[in-house]
Scaffold this motif. Sequence first.
Motif, PDB file in Angstrom:
ATOM      1  N   HIS A  60       0.834  -1.214   0.000  1.00  0.00           N
ATOM      2  CA  HIS A  60       0.000   0.000   0.000  1.00  0.00           C
ATOM      3  C   HIS A  60       0.860   1.252   0.000  1.00  0.00           C
ATOM      4  CE1 HIS A  60      -4.254  -0.995   0.266  1.00  0.00           C
ATOM      5  NE2 HIS A  60      -3.890  -2.100   0.897  1.00  0.00           N
ATOM      6  N   ASP A  67      -3.948   2.729  -4.704  1.00  0.00           N
ATOM      7  CA  ASP A  67      -4.496   1.820  -3.697  1.00  0.00           C
ATOM      8  C   ASP A  67      -5.615   0.933  -4.236  1.00  0.00           C
ATOM      9  OD1 ASP A  67      -2.782   2.763  -1.685  1.00  0.00           O
ATOM     10  OD2 ASP A  67      -4.120   4.440  -1.271  1.00  0.00           O
ATOM     11  N   GLU A  71      -6.017  -2.963  -3.400  1.00  0.00           N
ATOM     12  CA  GLU A  71      -7.216  -3.431  -2.698  1.00  0.00           C
ATOM     13  C   GLU A  71      -8.006  -4.460  -3.503  1.00  0.00           C
ATOM     14  OE1 GLU A  71      -9.063   0.305  -1.845  1.00  0.00           O
ATOM     15  OE2 GLU A  71      -7.498   0.818  -0.383  1.00  0.00           O
TER      16      GLU A  71
END
Length: 152
Positions: A60, A67, A71
Amino acid sequence: MSEIDPRNPNTGGGAQPTVILIEPQLGENIGTAARAMANFGLSDMRLVNPRDGWPNERAHKAASGADWIIENARLYDEPPKAVLDLNYVYATTARPRGMVKTVITPEQAGADMRRRIAAGQKLGILFGRERVGLHNEEIKLADVIVMEIGRA
């Protein structure tokens, strides 16, 4: 005209190749790969057995704003599962392999990808381990090898 959202491959940019990282070693490497993907409008990342585990906070941090790629990255335990739903797969390598498989340059791969995406195919690009690249068994999963010819 709607604006292209780099977080959503279905707005403006259409289909895109999937980036598959085989056994990446460090979270930072995954994060910087995600950042490079974002720079080129790619968002579909698959990870096969990341060495330092997943999710990974260092990924991250290194993603520097990409991101959504981190994710949404999908995790697989073996390479064949990571390519199962793809129509065509490109294996990247820096070394000649002596396999009976077509070898194309990155430029040729780009043109081929555009043509295949326009035809509605789902594509994947295999990237190997940082130290040793892809194993021959993984390259066998691909339809074609992408290699800079004449620089090895």
